[in-house]
Design a protein around this motif. Structure first.
Motif, short mmCIF file in Angstrom:
data_model
loop_
_atom_site.label_atom_id
_atom_site.label_comp_id
_atom_site.label_asym_id
_atom_site.label_seq_id
_atom_site.Cartn_x
_atom_site.Cartn_y
_atom_site.Cartn_z
N GLU A 102 2.43 9.26 0.54
CA GLU A 102 1.71 9.21 1.81
C GLU A 102 1.88 7.85 2.49
N LEU A 103 2.84 7.07 2.02
CA LEU A 103 3.15 5.80 2.67
C LEU A 103 3.83 6.05 4.00
N GLU A 104 3.51 5.20 4.97
CA GLU A 104 4.17 5.31 6.27
C GLU A 104 5.67 5.11 6.08
N PRO A 105 6.50 5.92 6.76
CA PRO A 105 7.95 5.78 6.59
C PRO A 105 8.41 4.34 6.79
N GLY A 106 9.24 3.85 5.87
CA GLY A 106 9.72 2.48 5.90
C GLY A 106 10.33 2.11 4.57
N THR A 107 10.64 0.81 4.41
CA THR A 107 11.26 0.28 3.20
C THR A 107 10.24 -0.56 2.44
N TYR A 108 10.19 -0.37 1.13
CA TYR A 108 9.19 -1.03 0.30
C TYR A 108 9.82 -1.56 -0.98
N THR A 109 9.14 -2.55 -1.58
CA THR A 109 9.40 -2.94 -2.96
C THR A 109 8.25 -2.41 -3.81
N LEU A 110 8.59 -1.75 -4.89
CA LEU A 110 7.59 -1.18 -5.79
C LEU A 110 7.55 -1.99 -7.08
N TYR A 111 6.37 -2.54 -7.41
CA TYR A 111 6.18 -3.35 -8.60
C TYR A 111 5.33 -2.59 -9.62
N LEU A 112 5.67 -2.76 -10.89
CA LEU A 112 4.78 -2.37 -11.97
C LEU A 112 4.31 -3.65 -12.66
N LYS A 113 3.00 -3.88 -12.66
CA LYS A 113 2.42 -5.04 -13.32
C LYS A 113 1.70 -4.57 -14.59
N VAL A 114 2.03 -5.20 -15.70
CA VAL A 114 1.38 -4.91 -16.98
C VAL A 114 0.61 -6.17 -17.39
N ARG A 115 -0.69 -6.05 -17.52
CA ARG A 115 -1.53 -7.21 -17.79
C ARG A 115 -2.26 -7.05 -19.12
N ASP A 116 -2.19 -8.10 -19.94
CA ASP A 116 -2.99 -8.16 -21.16
C ASP A 116 -4.40 -8.55 -20.76
N LYS A 117 -5.33 -7.61 -20.88
CA LYS A 117 -6.70 -7.84 -20.39
C LYS A 117 -7.45 -8.88 -21.22
N GLN A 118 -6.96 -9.18 -22.43
CA GLN A 118 -7.65 -10.17 -23.28
C GLN A 118 -7.16 -11.59 -22.98
N THR A 119 -5.86 -11.76 -22.79
CA THR A 119 -5.31 -13.10 -22.57
C THR A 119 -5.05 -13.41 -21.11
N GLY A 120 -4.98 -12.38 -20.26
CA GLY A 120 -4.66 -12.60 -18.85
C GLY A 120 -3.18 -12.70 -18.57
N LEU A 121 -2.33 -12.61 -19.59
CA LEU A 121 -0.89 -12.69 -19.39
C LEU A 121 -0.40 -11.46 -18.62
#
Length: 517
Positions: A102-121
């Motif tokens: 449902e994103l408006e038509p256009g060009t995007y960068t898609l990121y996956l962020k994986v975060r360690d909830k205990q250390t914040g890394l």
């Protein structure tokens, strides 16, 4: 693809380390469970409100024995290359992504962020994403969805024909009831008019315009915000019919709008501004007195230049020009085919613009009239040209032939045949009104009819294509194109097997969209 970025929040990590481990004189260092993010793919090309993006990433942990529940996930899209916070949107928070686009038509960068909830890394990887629209060309269908709310489907024609459902879902407007009409005012041939393109969603109570590509709308996208009049007009205006396009989809520079409340407005040229002044449903000799207009504008579809209105208060037809601010009553002469000024008790039942070209016009209009006292029906054919409206022919419907015409729910006038089509229940009737050759034909339809409409907008074919929408609880809404035969001595309506679609809304109206967007 290994484009991993590791953000070490050094100070936070040190604090956490001090808090978690006692200093006993000899330091016991713990290894960090590092994460390698991969398997996102190189790029994706997706269709707006048609495709679902599914990605199962490959995550490799250096210490697999640790509890993986400690990790959080964010799938984030960033528009273009700006990377500013205003352009970021989270589209998923689970490890595996499943996102209906449902994103408006256009060009995007898609990121996956994986975060360690205990250390914040934080570990991250990215891929590219292009969202394109396939809603530039095709038939827009407005109707009721399975829950009874207004929605829009599209028979889109980017290359091959595809069906795109639920274009109004999550578009920023409240869920609407009572679909009435859908109206598009754009054109692929006049880019300088692009700022004036509108796509109107009309219901029984309220109409809103939405983005022509994303279908997003706001509560302020209403017609009365465009009107500046010193006359007494309603606080809310509900536009249900627009005069803006010639056949084939090219947009006229003038614009006329008919509202359900009986008001009609006009702009002589969009290039001089997009606001509407005083309504047309008044005459020059009584400019303060407003009559209630039938909510349909009669006009020649081959070349739009003004049109004709019907005054429901006084039973008369009036014409207006594209540059006019009032309407002019049409007068009768003896011996003419039908009256512009109606006899007592005669009212307009149905009206339609066609591509009938008798008389050398570029599209004649038709009305079906009824006498209250006798119950007789009459057909008027005329050229609805603003500067000189002309009568073409008048017919009295033979009541002995036109079975159940008083019970009809839908009507349609053919452009190339002297036929009035109407539907009663599941039966389609075709009444040939040619004088001396009157006949009635009929055929059974498979289900309850929700709409019937000839294609006089797309510019394809020879105006013999008839679209009939039906509905049942199993298949949902269906749309079938039929081709009307041209042999004047018989009635043939053949289904086009290539043009049959199911799983649609319960179609109420359809509109041709021919746009570069």
């Amino acid at each position: 693809m290994k484009r991993n970025i590791v953000f070490f929040l050094t100070s936070v990590f040190i604090c956490l380390s001090v808090a978690c481990y006692d200093d006993k004189g000899s330091y016991d260092y713990k290894d960090v469970n590092e994460v390698e993010v991969d398997g996102l793919g190189t790029s994706y090309n997706l269709i707006f409100k048609k495709d679902t993006l599914k990605i199962t990433p490959e995550l490799k942990f250096t210490q697999d024995s640790l509890n993986l529940d400690r990790y959080g996930y964010e799938w984030i899209v960033v528009s273009g290359i700006s990377g500013s916070e205003e352009t970021r949107e989270v589209i998923g928070t689970e490890r595996n992504l499943k996102y209906f686009v449902e994103l408006e038509p256009g060009t995007y960068t898609l990121y996956l962020k994986v975060r360690d909830k205990q250390t914040g890394l934080l570990w991250m990887n990215y891929t590219s994403l292009t969202v394109r629209t396939e809603v530039g060309l095709g038939w827009l269908l407005i109707g009721e969805d399975a829950e009874g709310y207004v929605n829009v489907d599209m028979i889109a024609m980017p290359n091959d024909t595809i069906v795109i459902n639920n274009l109004l879902s999550n578009n920023g407007l409240p869920r609407l009831k009572g679909p009435k009409s859908i109206m598009y005012t754009g054109s692929p041939y006049a880019s300088y008019l692009a700022p004036y393109e509108k796509l109107w969603i009309a219901t029984e109570d309220r109409s809103y315009y939405v983005n022509t590509s994303t279908f997003e709308g706001e509560l302020t996208n209403v017609f009365e915000m465009m009107v500046y009049s010193y006359l007494d007009i309603p606080e809310q205006l509900n536009p249900v019919h627009l005069l803006s396009q010639r056949t084939g989809g090219s947009m006229n520079t003038s614009r006329s709008v008919a509202c359900a409340e009986g008001f009609v407005f006009n702009i002589s040229s969009l290039l001089s501004g997009g606001d509407y002044a005083n309504p047309l449903n008044r005459t020059a000799d009584a400019p303060e007195k407003l009559f209630k207009a039938y909510p349909y504008i009669f006009a020649s579809l081959g070349y739009v230049s003004g049109g004709v209105l019907y005054d429901t208060d006084n039973g008369r037809f009036l014409r207006f020009t594209s540059s006019g601010s009032t309407s002019t009553a049409l007068l009768d002469n003896s011996g003419e085919a039908f009256p512009w000024i109606q006899p007592e008790g005669r009212t307009l039942v149905y009206g339609e613009n066609t591509m009938d070209t008798e008389g050398g016009s570029r599209g004649n209009s038709f009305t079906l009239m009824k006498d209250a006292g006798t119950g007789k029906y009459f057909i008027y054919k005329f050229y609805a040209y603003g500067s000189s409206a002309q009568k073409r022919a008048g017919y009295e419907v033979k009541s002995s032939l036109a079975t159940d015409i008083d019970k009809a729910e839908f009507y349609a006038f053919a452009s190339n045949r002297s036929l009035l089509l109407y539907v009663v229940g599941k039966t389609l009737y075709a009444y040939d009104y040619k004088v001396g050759y009157e006949k009635l034909y009929s055929m059974d339809l498979p289900d309850e009819v929700s709409m019937m409409k000839f294609d006089v907008k797309s510019g394809y074919g020879d105006y013999n294509d008839l679209y009939i929408a039906t509905y049942n609880s199993t298949t949902g809404g269906t749309l079938q194109k039929y081709v009307l035969g041209t042999d004047q001595n018989k009635f043939e309506l053949k289904p086009d097997e290539r043009c049959y679609w199911t799983g649609l809304v319960k179609v109420k109206d359809m509109e041709w969209k021919n746009s570069a967007q």
